[in-house]
Scaffold this motif. Structure first.
Motif, PDB file in Angstrom:
ATOM      1  N   MET A  20       0.843  -1.201   0.000  1.00 19.64           N
ATOM      2  CA  MET A  20       0.000   0.000   0.000  1.00 19.64           C
ATOM      3  C   MET A  20       0.874   1.245   0.000  1.00 19.64           C
ATOM      4  SD  MET A  20      -2.803   1.324   2.821  1.00 19.64           S
ATOM      5  CE  MET A  20      -3.952  -0.006   2.526  1.00 19.64           C
ATOM      6  N   LYS A  21       0.692   2.101  -0.988  1.00 22.10           N
ATOM      7  CA  LYS A  21       1.416   3.362  -1.018  1.00 22.10           C
ATOM      8  C   LYS A  21       0.874   4.301   0.050  1.00 22.10           C
ATOM      9  CE  LYS A  21       3.059   3.891  -5.780  1.00 22.10           C
ATOM     10  NZ  LYS A  21       2.987   4.767  -6.983  1.00 22.10           N
ATOM     11  N   LYS A  22       1.764   5.166   0.546  1.00 21.45           N
ATOM     12  CA  LYS A  22       1.363   6.174   1.510  1.00 21.45           C
ATOM     13  C   LYS A  22       1.604   7.557   0.930  1.00 21.45           C
ATOM     14  CE  LYS A  22       2.505   3.326   5.554  1.00 21.45           C
ATOM     15  NZ  LYS A  22       3.300   3.264   6.812  1.00 21.45           N
ATOM     16  N   LYS A  71      -9.688  11.839  -1.782  1.00 19.19           N
ATOM     17  CA  LYS A  71     -10.641  10.838  -2.288  1.00 19.19           C
ATOM     18  C   LYS A  71     -10.036  10.053  -3.444  1.00 19.19           C
ATOM     19  CE  LYS A  71     -15.429  10.141  -3.697  1.00 19.19           C
ATOM     20  NZ  LYS A  71     -15.070   8.986  -4.566  1.00 19.19           N
ATOM     21  N   LEU A 110      -7.418   7.607  -2.014  1.00 21.66           N
ATOM     22  CA  LEU A 110      -8.079   6.515  -1.284  1.00 21.66           C
ATOM     23  C   LEU A 110      -8.706   5.527  -2.258  1.00 21.66           C
ATOM     24  CD1 LEU A 110      -9.692   8.586   1.582  1.00 21.66           C
ATOM     25  CD2 LEU A 110      -7.995   6.777   1.901  1.00 21.66           C
ATOM     26  N   ASP A 111      -9.331   6.048  -3.308  1.00 20.36           N
ATOM     27  CA  ASP A 111      -9.942   5.179  -4.314  1.00 20.36           C
ATOM     28  C   ASP A 111      -8.891   4.318  -5.015  1.00 20.36           C
ATOM     29  OD1 ASP A 111     -12.434   6.172  -3.714  1.00 20.36           O
ATOM     30  OD2 ASP A 111     -12.543   7.516  -5.445  1.00 20.36           O
ATOM     31  N   LYS A 112      -7.643   4.801  -5.046  1.00 24.14           N
ATOM     32  CA  LYS A 112      -6.552   4.056  -5.675  1.00 24.14           C
ATOM     33  C   LYS A 112      -5.819   3.148  -4.682  1.00 24.14           C
ATOM     34  CE  LYS A 112      -5.731   7.423  -9.376  1.00 24.14           C
ATOM     35  NZ  LYS A 112      -6.120   6.497 -10.481  1.00 24.14           N
ATOM     36  N   GLY A 113      -6.314   3.093  -3.447  1.00 25.30           N
ATOM     37  CA  GLY A 113      -5.754   2.164  -2.475  1.00 25.30           C
ATOM     38  C   GLY A 113      -4.641   2.717  -1.607  1.00 25.30           C
ATOM     39  N   TYR A 114      -4.438   4.030  -1.595  1.00 26.15           N
ATOM     40  CA  TYR A 114      -3.399   4.649  -0.780  1.00 26.15           C
ATOM     41  C   TYR A 114      -3.824   4.721   0.684  1.00 26.15           C
ATOM     42  CZ  TYR A 114      -0.696   6.652  -4.741  1.00 26.15           C
ATOM     43  OH  TYR A 114       0.070   6.843  -5.863  1.00 26.15           O
ATOM     44  N   GLU A 115      -2.827   4.771   1.561  1.00 26.98           N
ATOM     45  CA  GLU A 115      -3.015   5.230   2.936  1.00 26.98           C
ATOM     46  C   GLU A 115      -2.740   6.725   2.920  1.00 26.98           C
ATOM     47  OE1 GLU A 115      -0.379   4.938   6.909  1.00 26.98           O
ATOM     48  OE2 GLU A 115      -1.155   2.995   6.219  1.00 26.98           O
ATOM     49  N   ASP A 162     -11.544   8.266   6.761  1.00 21.74           N
ATOM     50  CA  ASP A 162     -10.558   7.370   6.137  1.00 21.74           C
ATOM     51  C   ASP A 162      -9.163   7.968   6.036  1.00 21.74           C
ATOM     52  OD1 ASP A 162     -12.580   5.415   5.645  1.00 21.74           O
ATOM     53  OD2 ASP A 162     -13.228   6.584   3.900  1.00 21.74           O
TER      54      ASP A 162
END
Length: 337
Positions: free
Chosen positions: A1-3, A19, A22-27, A51
Motif C-alpha cells: 500500500m502506497k502512503k 478521495k 483513497l480510491d486508488k488504495g493509498y493510505e 478514512d
C-alpha cells in the motif's frame, strides 16, 4: 500500500485528492493547522473524513515539519497548503511569503535529509504569469507575478525545480490555472457568484458585489486537476506541467452561465464601476460593482496551454466552464434551505 501526505487536505483540492488517492488504495495522511476543531466539511461531503489520518502541520514551523516527516514517512508528498487568497496577500505579504514560499524549501530540505526518494508535488499557480508575456501561457512562458501571492509562488516553483536539478529529487510543480468546484471557499469569486445567485433564485434580494468583470480566466473543475497532480508523480522523470482548459472566459460570462443555470436572464448595462446587471424575468438587480474589489495590480488575462500534460501525462480537462458554472450554481441552490 502506497502512503501519501497532503498539506491542505481540508481544502478544496486536498479533499478531492484525498478521495482520489483513497480510491486508488493509498493510505492517506494530511496536515492541518492547529485549531480547536479541524474544518473537515469538504472531506465529509466527499465521504472520506473517517478514512484519512490528520496531523497538526504548520507551514511556518520547521521543527514541526521535520518531526512530522520523520514520524510519518510517505511515498508521495503533495504540498497544496498555502495562504491561497490573492486579495489577502496584499494585506499579509510577509506571512504569504513565508507560507507560500519559504515553506516549500522547509519541506523539500526535510525530505532531502530524511527521505529523499519521496516524490514531491508543489502546487504552483497561473498567478505566477501575472502580466502575461505570451498567450497562451505554457511551461516556458516568462513569469511576471502581479501580487505578493504570485511572487511567493514563484519562489516555491523555482526552489522545487532547483532541488530536482541539484539533488536529483523527484520534485514536480503543477502550474494550475483556476480550478473550481462546489467545494470552493466562499471568498473566491466563482463561489461568491454562484452562492449569491442561488440566494437570489431562492427569493433573496442582495446582489453579488464584485470588481473587474472584464478579467479573463481559464476555469476548470478541481476534480479533473487533482488527477493531473497524481499523474505527475507517477512519471519516471519529474517535470513541471501546466494544467488548464485552454479556454478563457470573463467574469461577466461566468456570471451569465451561472445565472442561466438557475433560470435567470441576466442583462448587463453601464461600464466600469457603474456597470450593473438585472434579471430580466424578475427585475431584480443581481450584480453591482465596488471599487474595493479591484486589485492594486490586476491580472487581466490568463489562458493555459496544457498540451505537454496531454502528451506526457494523458491528461485533459473534461468539464467546460459552462458545465462548471452550472454544477456550482445548482449545488449552492440545492444546499440552501
Amino acid at each position: 500500500m502506497k502512503k501519501a501526505f497532503i498539506t491542505g487536505i481540508t481544502g478544496q483540492d486536498g479533499a478531492y485528492l484525498a478521495k482520489l488517492l483513497l480510491d486508488k488504495g493509498y493510505e492517506v495522511h494530511g496536515g492541518v493547522r492547529r485549531i480547536s476543531q479541524p474544518e473537515t466539511v469538504r472531506l465529509e461531503k466527499l465521504g472520506v473524513a473517517k478514512d484519512v489520518h490528520l496531523h497538526e502541520f504548520d507551514l511556518t514551523e520547521m521543527n514541526n515539519i521535520f518531526r512530522t516527516i520523520r514520524d510519518y514517512p510517505v511515498d508521495e508528498f503533495y504540498n497544496l497548503a498555502a495562504q491561497s487568497f490573492v486579495g489577502t496577500s496584499w494585506e499579509l505579504p510577509i506571512y504569504t511569503a513565508d507560507a507560500d514560499g519559504m515553506a516549500v524549501v522547509r519541506i523539500l530540505d526535510t525530505l532531502r535529509t530524511l527521505k529523499p526518494d519521496t516524490r514531491f508535488y508543489q502546487a504552483s499557480t497561473s498567478e505566477m504569469f501575472g502580466l502575461v508575456q505570451e498567450v497562451p501561457q505554457r511551461e516556458t512562458t516568462r513569469l511576471y507575478p502581479r501580487s505578493p501571492y504570485g511572487v511567493a509562488k514563484v519562489y516555491g516553483h523555482y526552489i522545487t525545480m532547483n532541488y530536482r536539478e541539484s539533488f536529483g529529487m523527484h520534485s514536480s510543480s503543477g502550474i494550475l490555472f483556476n480550478h473550481e468546484s462546489p467545494l470552493r471557499g466562499k471568498e473566491f469569486v466563482t463561489r461568491k457568484i454562484t452562492l449569491a445567485l442561488a440566494k437570489l433564485a431562492k427569493g433573496g434580494s442582495d446582489p453579488v458585489v464584485l470588481g473587474n468583470l472584464d478579467a479573463k480566466r481559464d476555469w476548470g473543475f478541481a476534480g479533473d486537476y487533482v488527477e493531473g497532480m497524481w499523474r505527475m508523480l507517477q512519471q519516471d522523470v519529474a517535470d513541471d506541467y501546466v494544467l488548464a482548459t485552454g479556454v478563457t472566459t470573463t467574469i461577466r460570462d461566468f456570471i451569465r452561465f451561472a445565472a442561466e443555470a438557475l433560470g435567470m436572464e441576466p442583462v448587463f448595462s453601464g461600464e466600469g464601476i457603474h456597470e450593473t446587471a438585472i434579471d430580466a424575468k424578475t427585475g431584480k438587480r443581481i450584480v453591482e460593482i465596488s471599487e474595493k474589489f479591484f486589485r492594486p495590480a490586476e491580472v487581466e488575462l490568463l489562458i493555459g496551454d496544457a498540451s505537454k500534460a496531454e502528451q506526457n501525462l494523458g491528461w485533459k480537462a473534461t468539464v467546460s466552464v459552462q458545465g462548471l458554472a452550472q454544477m456550482m450554481a445548482k449545488a449552492d441552490y440545492d444546499e440552501l434551505a
